[in-house]
Write a protein that holds these residues in place. Structure first.
Motif, short mmCIF file in Angstrom:
data_model
loop_
_atom_site.label_atom_id
_atom_site.label_comp_id
_atom_site.label_asym_id
_atom_site.label_seq_id
_atom_site.Cartn_x
_atom_site.Cartn_y
_atom_site.Cartn_z
N SER A 123 0.97 -1.21 0.00
CA SER A 123 -0.05 0.04 0.01
C SER A 123 0.81 1.07 0.23
CB SER A 123 -0.93 0.04 1.18
OG SER A 123 -1.78 -1.29 1.04
N ASN A 124 2.04 1.14 0.60
CA ASN A 124 2.91 2.43 0.54
C ASN A 124 3.71 2.69 -0.33
OD1 ASN A 124 1.93 3.03 3.21
ND2 ASN A 124 3.65 1.68 4.21
N LEU A 125 3.73 1.91 -1.56
CA LEU A 125 4.59 1.96 -2.66
C LEU A 125 3.98 3.07 -3.67
CD1 LEU A 125 4.72 -1.56 -4.14
CD2 LEU A 125 6.62 -0.56 -2.89
N LYS A 126 4.96 3.68 -4.22
CA LYS A 126 4.39 4.87 -5.21
C LYS A 126 3.14 4.45 -6.17
CE LYS A 126 8.73 7.24 -5.16
NZ LYS A 126 9.94 7.75 -5.78
N SER A 127 3.56 3.18 -6.79
CA SER A 127 2.50 3.01 -7.97
C SER A 127 1.21 2.51 -7.16
CB SER A 127 3.07 1.54 -8.51
OG SER A 127 2.18 1.00 -9.34
N TYR B 27 -2.15 -2.87 -7.90
CA TYR B 27 -2.69 -3.75 -6.88
C TYR B 27 -2.88 -3.22 -5.24
CZ TYR B 27 -0.93 -7.60 -9.60
OH TYR B 27 -0.76 -8.47 -10.69
N LYS B 28 -2.90 -1.93 -5.32
CA LYS B 28 -3.27 -1.29 -3.85
C LYS B 28 -4.95 -1.70 -3.64
CE LYS B 28 -0.11 2.21 -3.44
NZ LYS B 28 0.16 3.59 -3.34
N VAL C 230 -13.57 1.45 -1.73
CA VAL C 230 -14.69 1.99 -2.51
C VAL C 230 -14.60 3.71 -2.78
CG1 VAL C 230 -16.98 2.72 -2.38
CG2 VAL C 230 -16.45 0.46 -1.51
N ASN C 231 -13.92 4.17 -1.86
CA ASN C 231 -13.70 5.68 -2.18
C ASN C 231 -12.47 5.92 -3.32
OD1 ASN C 231 -15.76 6.27 -0.37
ND2 ASN C 231 -14.66 6.37 1.47
N LYS C 232 -11.48 5.22 -2.92
CA LYS C 232 -10.38 5.48 -3.79
C LYS C 232 -10.17 4.69 -5.06
CE LYS C 232 -6.95 6.64 0.30
NZ LYS C 232 -5.70 6.09 0.61
N TYR C 233 -10.83 3.48 -5.15
CA TYR C 233 -10.77 2.97 -6.41
C TYR C 233 -12.04 2.41 -7.08
CZ TYR C 233 -6.02 2.67 -4.42
OH TYR C 233 -4.62 2.89 -4.03
#
Length: 235
Positions: free
Chosen positions: A174-178, A181-182, A210-213
């Protein structure tokens, strides 16, 4: 009787002749030195050129051999996914050995990932994790593969029942820049929290997804989980 005037013998011509000889000798010496220097540099240049040609030939042939082994290993690995369990392990072992030969011939991040994937398919989780950690160490700048590597690690920890390490790995993902797969990291994290009885924390993960993706393939599952938990809370 007047004294006869003695004529002085001119020395200038002799001096000039000696100077000319000296200059010619000096010029020859200088020329020889320059020839030696030129030959030295030509020799160095030829050594570098020959080394470069040998390296390019070696690099080309080793890359060609590695790609050929890689392709053979892919075919074995993917065909193993479609056969009976009794023969599957043998095929996967064969794929693993071929991937290893390809990697020894020429180092490649995708080959190293498939070595880990083969170990994982063979349920040799310790070697799979060791290989994936090696991947992160060697290819940390491979942005396309790193999320896939963390996801694979998380799945292996889940398979081993090591929830804490699985959560840590999902956090790293989750902390990766990309963003790759988050959403998957959130749904997996939510599932783990839910299994641990931490329903409210799980719900937050689903809500975040739901909010972010909003285009995630896990959107409907996340919405359903949120709805179920809200219903249970109201009931």
């Amino acid at each position: 009787m007047p004294k006869a005037i003695k004529k002085k013998i001119p020395k200038k011509s002799l001096d000039t002749e000696a100077d000319v000889k000296e200059k010619i000798s000096s010029f020859k010496n200088t020329l020889k030195e320059r020839q030696k220097t030129a030959l030295k540099y030509i020799g160095i240049f030829l050594i570098i050129l020959i080394t470069l040609v040998i390296y390019l030939i070696y690099s080309y042939t080793s890359e060609k051999k590695a790609l050929s082994l890689q392709y053979e290993a892919y075919k074995i690995y993917h065909s193993a996914q479609r056969i009976e369990a009794t023969n599957k392990d043998e095929q996967l072992k064969k794929a693993l050995e071929t991937f290893k030969k390809a990697y020894e011939t020429r180092k490649s991040p995708i080959t190293l990932f498939y070595i880990a994937a083969s170990y994982s398919e063979l349920r040799n989780y310790d070697e799979a994790l060791k290989t994936l950690k090696e991947f992160i160490k060697k290819y940390s700048d491979e942005d396309k593969f790193i999320p896939l590597v963390y996801h694979k690690m998380a799945m292996i920890y889940i398979e081993k029942g090591d929830v804490n390490e699985a959560m840590k790995t999902l956090d790293s993902l989750s902390n990766l820049k990309s963003d790759i797969y988050k959403d998957l990291a959130l749904i997996e994290y939510g599932r783990l929290l839910e299994k641990s009885g931490k329903n409210e924390e799980a719900k937050k993960k689903y809500e975040e997804l739901v909010n972010k993706y909003p285009t995630s393939p896990f959107l409907e599952e996340a919405k359903s989980k949120i709805s179920n938990k809200s219903d249970k809370k109201e009931g």
